[in-house]
Design an enzyme around this catalytic site. Sequence first.
Site, PDB file in Angstrom:
ATOM      1  N   HIS A 130       4.470   4.426  -8.545  1.00 29.96           N
ATOM      2  CA  HIS A 130       4.189   4.855  -6.880  1.00 29.96           C
ATOM      3  C   HIS A 130       4.580   6.292  -7.040  1.00 29.96           C
ATOM      4  O   HIS A 130       5.704   6.748  -7.786  1.00 29.96           O
ATOM      5  CB  HIS A 130       4.381   4.215  -6.033  1.00 29.96           C
ATOM      6  CG  HIS A 130       3.888   2.837  -5.683  1.00 29.96           C
ATOM      7  ND1 HIS A 130       4.576   1.582  -5.642  1.00 29.96           N
ATOM      8  CD2 HIS A 130       2.547   2.614  -5.748  1.00 29.96           C
ATOM      9  CE1 HIS A 130       3.434   0.496  -5.369  1.00 29.96           C
ATOM     10  NE2 HIS A 130       2.469   1.185  -5.605  1.00 29.96           N
ATOM     11  N   CYS A 140      10.100   0.385  -0.667  1.00 29.31           N
ATOM     12  CA  CYS A 140       9.339  -0.593  -0.808  1.00 29.31           C
ATOM     13  C   CYS A 140       9.529  -1.674   0.194  1.00 29.31           C
ATOM     14  O   CYS A 140       8.564  -2.368   0.769  1.00 29.31           O
ATOM     15  CB  CYS A 140       9.056  -1.156  -1.936  1.00 29.31           C
ATOM     16  SG  CYS A 140       8.770   0.021  -3.585  1.00 29.31           S
TER      17      CYS A 140
HETATM   18  N1  GLY Z   1       6.007  -5.750  -8.256  1.00 25.75           N
HETATM   19  C1  GLY Z   1       5.634  -4.338  -7.428  1.00 25.75           C
HETATM   20  C2  GLY Z   1       4.233  -4.165  -7.590  1.00 25.75           C
HETATM   21  O1  GLY Z   1       3.739  -4.053  -8.572  1.00 25.75           O
HETATM   22  O2  GLY Z   1       3.426  -3.950  -6.620  1.00 25.75           O
END
Ligand code: GLY
Length: 258
Positions: free
Chosen positions: A160, A247
């Site tokens: 991300h 996150c």
């Molecule tokens: N494991 C985090 C994701 O891939 O969204």
Amino acid sequence: MTLALTREVSPSFASCELTHLDREPIDVARAMLQHRRYEGCLVELGCDLLRLPAELACPDAVFVEDCAVVLDELAVITRPGAESRRGETESLARALRPFRPLGVVEAPSTLDGGDVLRVGRTLFVGLSSRTSPDGVAALERLVGPFGYRVVGVTLDGCLHLKSAVTLVAEGTLLVNPRWIDLGPFGGLERLEVDPAEPHAANALRIGDAVVFPAAWERTRRRLEQRGIEVCPVDVSEIAKAEGGVTCCSLVFDVTPAG
Ligand code: GLY
């Protein structure tokens, strides 16, 4: 008051999505404990906690950030790029409805909240494997009327945008310059992660402090030398699931009732 919305680690956490990491055994009980301590850190920094129950069928549901972008004016419910994660949004939308009007990213567009970094009235959006150009356009349509500018950013080598860049103080970014094009960030000051710690750019800013993985000691020193208060948290099991400290929560201001 500041609310931190979190979700308990799912018992199925070890079956998480992985994109750039190899699968290694995850101690789920330890991940749950680390997550509780992370929540404790948010409370110590002044947040009120709103914890949602785990989603058994959604291994990655602890990563609430990916399912919504919460702004002062509205919350955008995303459409996650990984199909296994699309079932996470419904309960999150229900939890956010009392606090914000909702906008929704519709199929076939995809957008992960981990790809959206707000700096003032600008939303930088990573063009990752999870976020489609259509998803960026959908976000722009939803937030543009509120005066936000949306800027796409190319990245490579990480999941991300916020794996590669986060805001750690007013006008200061913590970055791994090897994973993103820093051109769009123009005049913002940049603090680079230590080259031995490529995963260290993900820090969660709360007030004047940052919640930061305890593992990244060299980058932590760089932050502290800049006068930034660091609250270290052990998130080693959560990191094995390709998740960072941003996150695991959605942090936003709310007006207390009454
Ligand atoms: N494991 C985090 C994701 O891939 O969204």
